[in-house]
Design an enzyme around this catalytic site. Structure first.
Site, PDB file in Angstrom:
ATOM      1  N   GLN A  63      -8.723   5.470  -0.769  1.00 30.17           N
ATOM      2  CA  GLN A  63      -8.252   7.718  -1.164  1.00 30.17           C
ATOM      3  C   GLN A  63      -8.400   6.771  -2.767  1.00 30.17           C
ATOM      4  OE1 GLN A  63      -6.899  10.160   1.651  1.00 30.17           O
ATOM      5  NE2 GLN A  63      -6.136   7.603   2.374  1.00 30.17           N
ATOM      6  N   ASN A  64      -7.970   5.775  -2.987  1.00 33.24           N
ATOM      7  CA  ASN A  64      -7.047   5.370  -4.225  1.00 33.24           C
ATOM      8  C   ASN A  64      -7.999   5.387  -5.245  1.00 33.24           C
ATOM      9  OD1 ASN A  64      -4.412   5.555  -2.657  1.00 33.24           O
ATOM     10  ND2 ASN A  64      -4.757   3.135  -3.589  1.00 33.24           N
ATOM     11  N   HIS A 115     -12.466   8.879  -3.967  1.00 34.08           N
ATOM     12  CA  HIS A 115     -12.278   9.919  -4.274  1.00 34.08           C
ATOM     13  C   HIS A 115     -13.048   9.199  -5.835  1.00 34.08           C
ATOM     14  CE1 HIS A 115      -9.206  11.961  -1.303  1.00 34.08           C
ATOM     15  NE2 HIS A 115     -10.353  11.847  -0.546  1.00 34.08           N
ATOM     16  N   CYS A 144     -19.601  12.365 -18.405  1.00 33.91           N
ATOM     17  CA  CYS A 144     -20.635  13.999 -18.360  1.00 33.91           C
ATOM     18  C   CYS A 144     -21.248  14.293 -17.286  1.00 33.91           C
ATOM     19  CB  CYS A 144     -21.505  12.863 -20.002  1.00 33.91           C
ATOM     20  SG  CYS A 144     -22.401  14.242 -20.046  1.00 33.91           S
ATOM     21  N   CYS A 183     -19.193  14.279 -23.831  1.00 33.76           N
ATOM     22  CA  CYS A 183     -19.781  13.375 -24.416  1.00 33.76           C
ATOM     23  C   CYS A 183     -20.750  13.630 -25.601  1.00 33.76           C
ATOM     24  CB  CYS A 183     -20.999  13.938 -23.075  1.00 33.76           C
ATOM     25  SG  CYS A 183     -22.133  12.549 -23.451  1.00 33.76           S
ATOM     26  N   GLY A 219      -0.961   2.379   4.102  1.00 36.29           N
ATOM     27  CA  GLY A 219      -0.630   3.110   2.681  1.00 36.29           C
ATOM     28  C   GLY A 219      -1.448   4.560   2.663  1.00 36.29           C
TER      29      GLY A 219
HETATM   30  P1  NAD Z   1      -0.351  10.245   0.113  1.00 40.55           P
HETATM   31  O1  NAD Z   1       0.599  10.215  -0.915  1.00 40.55           O
HETATM   32  O2  NAD Z   1      -0.357  11.362   1.216  1.00 40.55           O
HETATM   33  O3  NAD Z   1       0.187   9.700   1.178  1.00 40.55           O
HETATM   34  C1  NAD Z   1       1.006   8.268   0.663  1.00 40.55           C
HETATM   35  C2  NAD Z   1       1.678   7.405   2.121  1.00 40.55           C
HETATM   36  O4  NAD Z   1       1.808   6.127   1.564  1.00 40.55           O
HETATM   37  C3  NAD Z   1       2.520   7.833   2.316  1.00 40.55           C
HETATM   38  O5  NAD Z   1       2.828   8.458   4.069  1.00 40.55           O
HETATM   39  C4  NAD Z   1       4.368   6.684   2.326  1.00 40.55           C
HETATM   40  O6  NAD Z   1       5.047   6.980   3.442  1.00 40.55           O
HETATM   41  C5  NAD Z   1       3.414   6.312   2.416  1.00 40.55           C
HETATM   42  N1  NAD Z   1       3.477   4.670   1.587  1.00 40.55           N
HETATM   43  C6  NAD Z   1       4.459   5.189   0.472  1.00 40.55           C
HETATM   44  N2  NAD Z   1       5.161   3.727  -0.391  1.00 40.55           N
HETATM   45  C7  NAD Z   1       4.455   2.474   0.733  1.00 40.55           C
HETATM   46  C8  NAD Z   1       4.484   1.506   0.313  1.00 40.55           C
HETATM   47  N3  NAD Z   1       5.540   0.527  -0.014  1.00 40.55           N
HETATM   48  N4  NAD Z   1       4.050   1.028   1.268  1.00 40.55           N
HETATM   49  C9  NAD Z   1       3.960   1.339   2.921  1.00 40.55           C
HETATM   50  N5  NAD Z   1       3.561   2.783   2.553  1.00 40.55           N
HETATM   51  C10 NAD Z   1       3.752   3.701   1.669  1.00 40.55           C
HETATM   52  O7  NAD Z   1      -1.416   9.492  -0.157  1.00 40.55           O
HETATM   53  P2  NAD Z   1      -2.901   9.425   0.163  1.00 40.55           P
HETATM   54  O8  NAD Z   1      -2.563   9.276   1.605  1.00 40.55           O
HETATM   55  O9  NAD Z   1      -3.782   8.125  -0.683  1.00 40.55           O
HETATM   56  O10 NAD Z   1      -3.529  10.727   0.296  1.00 40.55           O
HETATM   57  C11 NAD Z   1      -3.791  12.005  -1.390  1.00 40.55           C
HETATM   58  C12 NAD Z   1      -4.108  11.316  -2.340  1.00 40.55           C
HETATM   59  O11 NAD Z   1      -3.737  10.365  -3.163  1.00 40.55           O
HETATM   60  C13 NAD Z   1      -5.397  10.535  -2.392  1.00 40.55           C
HETATM   61  O12 NAD Z   1      -6.619  11.274  -2.733  1.00 40.55           O
HETATM   62  C14 NAD Z   1      -5.507  10.195  -3.207  1.00 40.55           C
HETATM   63  O13 NAD Z   1      -7.107  10.011  -4.482  1.00 40.55           O
HETATM   64  C15 NAD Z   1      -4.411  10.368  -3.997  1.00 40.55           C
HETATM   65  N6  NAD Z   1      -3.476   9.640  -5.082  1.00 40.55           N
HETATM   66  C16 NAD Z   1      -3.699   8.017  -5.456  1.00 40.55           C
HETATM   67  C17 NAD Z   1      -3.180   7.146  -6.293  1.00 40.55           C
HETATM   68  C18 NAD Z   1      -3.809   5.623  -6.674  1.00 40.55           C
HETATM   69  O14 NAD Z   1      -5.049   6.072  -6.747  1.00 40.55           O
HETATM   70  N7  NAD Z   1      -2.615   4.665  -6.683  1.00 40.55           N
HETATM   71  C19 NAD Z   1      -1.186   7.726  -6.352  1.00 40.55           C
HETATM   72  C20 NAD Z   1      -1.422   8.973  -6.319  1.00 40.55           C
HETATM   73  C21 NAD Z   1      -2.000   9.421  -5.643  1.00 40.55           C
END
Ligand code: NAD
Length: 257
Positions: free
Chosen positions: A108-109, A128, A136, A161, A201
């Site tokens: 999802q990152n 995502h 664009c 763009c 995570g």
């Molecule tokens: P979320 O914030 O909902 O959940 C993150 C989870 O990770 C939590 O349950 C937390 O307890 C756990 N966590 C935090 N640090 C940790 C660690 N060091 N080790 C293990 N667990 C840990 O995030 P999600 O479930 O990915 O969903 C939300 C949305 O967040 C996604 O749509 C994503 O696109 C977006 N997002 C992405 C980033 C990124 O790309 N790094 C950053 C912020 C949000």
């Protein structure tokens, strides 16, 4: 299901499961990147404690240049567009790839850290999108985030763009925007073919992405969860480790045969 054991015993069990597995699927969320300095959404110091998610909807982005300006300011200054390095959890997953055990990473990152750690692009399903690109909305031309930052530095505070002068949007799925259908379908299909499925995570509350581990469960994959807080899939997991992903995966990978 392994319950009421020490963390070390859980780690040993995960290493054993990996050693025995042939086709590992890994599902990651923002929590895997917090140890790289990128805040997640829902933890105490998460992004939603600083920004209002309602300001980041697709409709608002399209509707008003003012919102686009605001969003680009947040994105320009935000940790997601800064240089971040993969951490031990990303590297451990890349090691699974090198050992021929990794089927795919479904993430999802939007930070691109799996590719940066050495997992090839074709094995990473970005549900995502990716913050390192902009697109664009009319002609589909893609820009790097560096090109967009240059535009912002040149005073274009809601970048357009170069070709068709239409709106540039970060190449990520905003709230209210559909997920890329093919990526989602292929990720769901791959989740059903893995013998071991690791959730690392993610709070598993953002749908439809959060449904993917359930496909793996229904197809009888062994489930492992490494997440600081509980998730809906914990009850179906062979092992749940509520510890930091980087530290945990570093220990796990050293024990994999
Ligand atoms: P979320 O914030 O909902 O959940 C993150 C989870 O990770 C939590 O349950 C937390 O307890 C756990 N966590 C935090 N640090 C940790 C660690 N060091 N080790 C293990 N667990 C840990 O995030 P999600 O479930 O990915 O969903 C939300 C949305 O967040 C996604 O749509 C994503 O696109 C977006 N997002 C992405 C980033 C990124 O790309 N790094 C950053 C912020 C949000």
């Amino acid at each position: 299901m392994l319950r009421n054991k020490s963390v070390e015993e859980y780690i040993d069990r995960v290493a054993e499961l990996i050693s025995d597995a042939r086709n590992i699927g890994v599902f990651t969320g923002a929590g895997i990147s917090t140890e790289s300095g990128i805040p997640d959404f829902r933890s105490e110091d998460g992004l939603w404690n600083r920004y209002n998610p309602e300001e980041f909807t697709y409709d608002k982005f399209l509707a008003s240049p003012e919102v686009r300006r605001k969003q680009w300011v947040v994105l320009r200054e935000g940790s997601l567009t800064r240089e971040a390095k993969p951490n031990d959890a990303h590297y451990a997953i890349a090691e699974l790839h090198r050992r021929g055990k990794l089927d795919c990473v479904i993430t999802q990152n939007i930070d691109g850290l799996h590719q940066k750690s050495g997992v090839p692009d074709e094995k990473v399903f970005e549900l995502h999108g990716n913050m390192k690109r902009a697109v664009c909305l009319k002609c589909g031309r893609r820009y790097t985030i560096e090109q967009v930052k240059q535009k912002l530095a040149n005073g274009e505070d809601a970048p357009m763009c170069d070709e068709c002068r239409d709106i540039l949007k970060p190449d990520v799925v905003l709230f209210g925007e559909a997920l890329p259908v093919k990526t989602l379908e292929e990720a769901a299909r791959r989740a059903q073919t893995c013998d071991l499925f690791m959730v690392i995570g993610s709070s598993l509350v953002v749908y439809p992405a959060a449904y993917i581990p359930n496909y793996a469960r229904q197809a009888a994959a062994t489930i492992v969860v490494i997440n600081l807080t509980p998730t809906y899939i914990d009850d179906f997991a062979e092992v749940v480790i509520s510890e930091k992903a980087g530290e945990t995966m570093n220990k796990v990978i050293q024990k994999v045969l």
